[in-house]
Design an enzyme around this catalytic site. Structure first.
Site, PDB file in Angstrom:
ATOM      1  N   TYR A 297     -16.490 -36.436  64.587  1.00 43.10           N
ATOM      2  CA  TYR A 297     -15.160 -35.888  64.838  1.00 43.10           C
ATOM      3  C   TYR A 297     -15.230 -34.809  65.915  1.00 43.10           C
ATOM      4  CZ  TYR A 297     -14.103 -38.008  60.260  1.00 43.10           C
ATOM      5  OH  TYR A 297     -13.957 -38.875  59.200  1.00 43.10           O
TER       6      TYR A 297
ATOM      7  N   HIS B 135     -21.449 -42.734  57.207  1.00 41.51           N
ATOM      8  CA  HIS B 135     -20.072 -42.946  57.650  1.00 41.51           C
ATOM      9  C   HIS B 135     -19.731 -44.428  57.766  1.00 41.51           C
ATOM     10  CE1 HIS B 135     -16.855 -40.747  60.298  1.00 41.51           C
ATOM     11  NE2 HIS B 135     -16.312 -41.543  59.412  1.00 41.51           N
TER      12      HIS B 135
ATOM     13  N   SER C  19      -7.085 -41.169  54.492  1.00 39.79           N
ATOM     14  CA  SER C  19      -5.783 -41.619  54.988  1.00 39.79           C
ATOM     15  C   SER C  19      -4.828 -41.988  53.850  1.00 39.79           C
ATOM     16  CB  SER C  19      -5.936 -42.805  55.947  1.00 39.79           C
ATOM     17  OG  SER C  19      -6.631 -42.428  57.109  1.00 39.79           O
TER      18      SER C  19
ATOM     19  N   LEU D  80      -2.073 -40.887  53.286  1.00 43.66           N
ATOM     20  CA  LEU D  80      -0.706 -40.855  53.800  1.00 43.66           C
ATOM     21  C   LEU D  80      -0.503 -41.877  54.922  1.00 43.66           C
ATOM     22  CD1 LEU D  80      -0.156 -36.989  53.839  1.00 43.66           C
ATOM     23  CD2 LEU D  80       0.862 -38.643  52.265  1.00 43.66           C
ATOM     24  N   GLY D  81      -1.403 -42.871  54.984  1.00 42.55           N
ATOM     25  CA  GLY D  81      -1.266 -43.899  56.019  1.00 42.55           C
ATOM     26  C   GLY D  81      -1.290 -43.309  57.410  1.00 42.55           C
ATOM     27  N   ARG D  82      -2.221 -42.364  57.642  1.00 41.76           N
ATOM     28  CA  ARG D  82      -2.342 -41.673  58.930  1.00 41.76           C
ATOM     29  C   ARG D  82      -1.025 -41.017  59.343  1.00 41.76           C
ATOM     30  NH1 ARG D  82      -5.549 -46.140  59.025  1.00 41.76           N
ATOM     31  NH2 ARG D  82      -7.752 -45.606  59.267  1.00 41.76           N
TER      32      ARG D  82
END
Length: 330
Positions: free
Chosen positions: A56, A125, A204, A206-208
């Site tokens: 990231y 990952h 995710s 929140l669905g991105r």
């Protein structure tokens, strides 16, 4: 914030964590000052699980978290990841490695960037198809023996891979995408980790951001937001079709007097205490909104209504672009 067990190896974490990826990359403009304030506010609210990865921001996210939690390290359950190799001199480079020598060097590099003497939860990952999972987890187990890592995790691993890994060293958590609009994990993955006593960390949830109802048109994303390029569900006709589903969630949320995002998070939390979602945000406002979702209780009827409102056969588009889907262990 309530504390719960994560897996069966002794880890205790907040009922909800904080995903930090978007603070450094992919989701629009960076604001390290506000991001740091959001991390500290999370700790104030009792959210102790902070989730990052060496990929990231190509290390920047780990450095941001390390600087921010200095002085409050004992309040943090720190999770980071290795395996996605990226380079500062070529940000487009992306490869995967689970080779034992890479596991060791990646861990040392993360410890240095984070400025800590140990990582609480160290994930692979992505699974490296060229390296036996036994070799990768064997090297990760050596990090536990050396005191550099407390608990081990996997991300986006198949049930077969999870079982093989767990035989080498107990796995504490599996991190995989899971939300109202991405429920593939229900078929075999969640049953497998429950059987093995492994915690499940939905990323995710929140669905991105789509399930928050705040992204109603493409221009809401901004020029530096990569979602429209990386995720097919944000593209063209898919975007419009998926908006219909979000509007249904918005309608149910309105009756319950909560936000669509809070309702989507409450749904994930209602799926079991062994699920610890990590909604991501870089703003205190949304962090506080997300944290409040932990207080929302859904009835079985409300859960069923939500699932009927977002049927999986009506989701339009894959969850990742084709090249990224190839990196998913299935």
């Amino acid at each position: 914030m309530e504390k719960v067990k994560l897996g069966s190896q002794g880890a205790i974490v907040s009922r909800m964590g904080l995903g930090c990826m978007g603070m450094s990359e992919f989701y629009g403009e960076r604001n390290d000052v506000e991001s740091a304030a959001t991390i500290l506010r999370a700790l104030d609210l009792g959210i102790n699980l902070l989730d990052t990865a060496d990929a990231y921001g190509i290390g920047d996210n780990e450095e941001l978290i390390g600087k921010t939690i200095r002085g409050r390290r004992d309040e943090v359950f720190l999770a980071t990841k290795f395996a996605n190799i990226r380079r500062k001199d070529d940000p487009t480079h992306w490869s995967i490695s689970g080779k034992p020598e890479y596991v060791r060097s990646a861990c040392d590099a993360s410890l240095k960037r984070l400025g800590v003497d140990h990582i609480d939860l160290y994930y692979q990952h992505r699974v490296d198809p060229q390296t036996p999972i036994e070799d990768t987890v064997g090297a990760m187990a050596e990090l536990v023996k050396a005191g550099k890592v407390k608990y081990l995790g996997l991300s986006e691993a198949s049930p077969a891979t999870i079982r093989r890994a767990h035989k080498v060293h107990p796995i504490t958590a599996l991190q995989t995408e899971y939300s109202l609009w991405e429920r593939h994990a229900e078929a075999a993955i969640i049953p497998a980790v429950r059987e093995l006593g492994i915690g499940f960390v939905p990323y995710s949830p929140l669905g991105r951001g789509f399930l928050t109802g705040t992204i109603t048109k493409k221009t809401d994303l901004g020029d530096k937001d990569a979602r429209a390029q990386r995720y097919p569900r944000f593209e063209g006709e898919n975007f419009e079709k998926n908006q219909v589903l979000v509007e249904r969630v918005r309608g149910i949320a309105g009756r319950k007097r909560v936000t669509p995002g809070q309702l989507a998070l409450a749904w994930v939390l209602a799926k079991g205490e062994d699920l610890v979602p990590i909604p991501g945000t870089k703003r205190r406002k949304y962090l506080e909104e997300n944290a409040a979702a932990a207080e929302i209780k859904l009835t079985p009827g409300e859960i069923a209504e939500l699932e009927a409102a977002v049927p999986q056969n009506e989701i339009s588009g894959e969850r990742y672009a084709a090249a990224n889907m190839k990196a998913i262990d299935r």
